[in-house]
Design a protein around this motif. Structure first.
Motif, PDB file in Angstrom:
ATOM      1  N   ARG A   1      -0.026  10.763  -6.081  1.00 23.92           N
ATOM      2  CA  ARG A   1      -1.158  10.114  -6.750  1.00 23.92           C
ATOM      3  C   ARG A   1      -1.208  10.594  -8.200  1.00 23.92           C
ATOM      4  O   ARG A   1      -1.682  11.680  -8.484  1.00 23.92           O
TER       5      ARG A   1
ATOM      6  N   CYS B   1      -1.006   4.637  -5.580  1.00 19.68           N
ATOM      7  CA  CYS B   1      -0.467   5.667  -4.680  1.00 19.68           C
ATOM      8  C   CYS B   1       0.932   5.252  -4.208  1.00 19.68           C
ATOM      9  O   CYS B   1       1.175   4.089  -3.893  1.00 19.68           O
TER      10      CYS B   1
ATOM     11  N   SER C   1      -0.329  16.475  -8.129  1.00 18.84           N
ATOM     12  CA  SER C   1      -0.293  15.042  -7.817  1.00 18.84           C
ATOM     13  C   SER C   1       0.396  14.755  -6.488  1.00 18.84           C
ATOM     14  O   SER C   1       0.472  13.597  -6.065  1.00 18.84           O
TER      15      SER C   1
END
Length: 260
Positions: A183, A189, A243
């Motif tokens: 992400r 995503c 992330s």
């Protein structure tokens, strides 16, 4: 080229008394034998040629005493020479759009006045600049900005060190070969496989190399001539550890195997 002669009966001797333009100005192009550029200036027709040369000195760089002047029409036709220093500019057939060409007789070479490398530069000693109260350095020091903000510099260094430590902790928890969800702020995503974890040559800090399930990446695992992992072109990417979320994220089945 001589200025126009007097036309009024009884007028005294002197150039340009009969055909002098009325008080005003004229827009002229100025060129020089010393350079290739042209300047466009407006001059008063009431200037004497001697005064006109002094003004041209500021434009072309040639000394006024070493100038010969040629006058060209807007169609680049030579109209003559401006060779009488006492005559008024307006006593010659000057009009908007004409060009005055300056021929330099000082012995200077072509381009000499454009070569700034030959101009002596003033350099201030570091100790003298340090003492100046109105300098940029003094301004920054008084307000404790930039490198003069010692407290802010220490704070930023501590914050950066803390971020590096957090990245190292997050990176240590990401096993190679694990499936993950990526992400990145501002992007959708994506599902991927972790292929590399650690520091890189292209940027400081810790980075995670991932192989996306779809061609949504930027490279094939190689950046800046160094290969970090193997994957198909456009399937590889590097993201920050924060992330990446490892977990049970199976590759999506596109259903192609069910078709005959």
């Amino acid at each position: 080229m001589k200025a126009a002669a007097a036309a009024e009966p009884g007028a005294g001797p002197g150039p340009g008394l009969g055909s002098v333009l009325g008080a005003g100005s004229v827009s002229l192009a100025v060129s020089s034998s010393l350079n290739a550029f042209r300047a466009h200036k407006r001059y008063s027709t009431g200037l004497t040629i001697a005064e006109f040369k002094c003004k041209l000195e500021l434009v072309v760089g040639s000394p006024a005493s070493c100038m010969d002047l040629e006058l060209y029409s807007a169609e680049e036709e030579l109209l003559g020479r401006l060779d009488c220093d006492e005559a008024l500019l307006g006593s010659y057939p000057v009009a908007d759009g004409c060009r005055v060409h300056v021929i330099d007789r000082s012995g200077a070479r072509f381009g000499e006045y454009e070569d700034v490398s030959q101009v002596e530069k003033y350099e201030m000693a570091e100790s003298d600049y340090e003492k100046r109260p109105e300098s940029l350095r003094s301004f920054l020091r008084q307000r404790r900005w930039g490198r003069y903000d010692a407290e802010g510099t220490r704070r930023r260094a501590a914050e950066q060190q803390q971020r590096r430590a957090q990245e190292a902790t997050l990176a240590a928890a990401l096993p190679l070969g694990a499936r993950c969800q990526v992400r990145v702020p501002g992007q959708p995503c994506k599902l991927a496989t972790i292929m590399y974890v650690g520091q890189t040559d292209f940027k400081p800090g810790y980075w995670v190399g991932v192989r996306y399930d779809e061609p949504l990446g930027k490279h094939d695992g190689s950046v800046g001539g160094r290969r970090y992992f193997e994957c198909q072109p456009k399937y590889g990417a590097f993201v920050k550890p924060q992330s990446v979320t490892p977990g049970d994220f199976p590759e999506e089945d596109d259903g192609l195997e069910d078709e005959l």
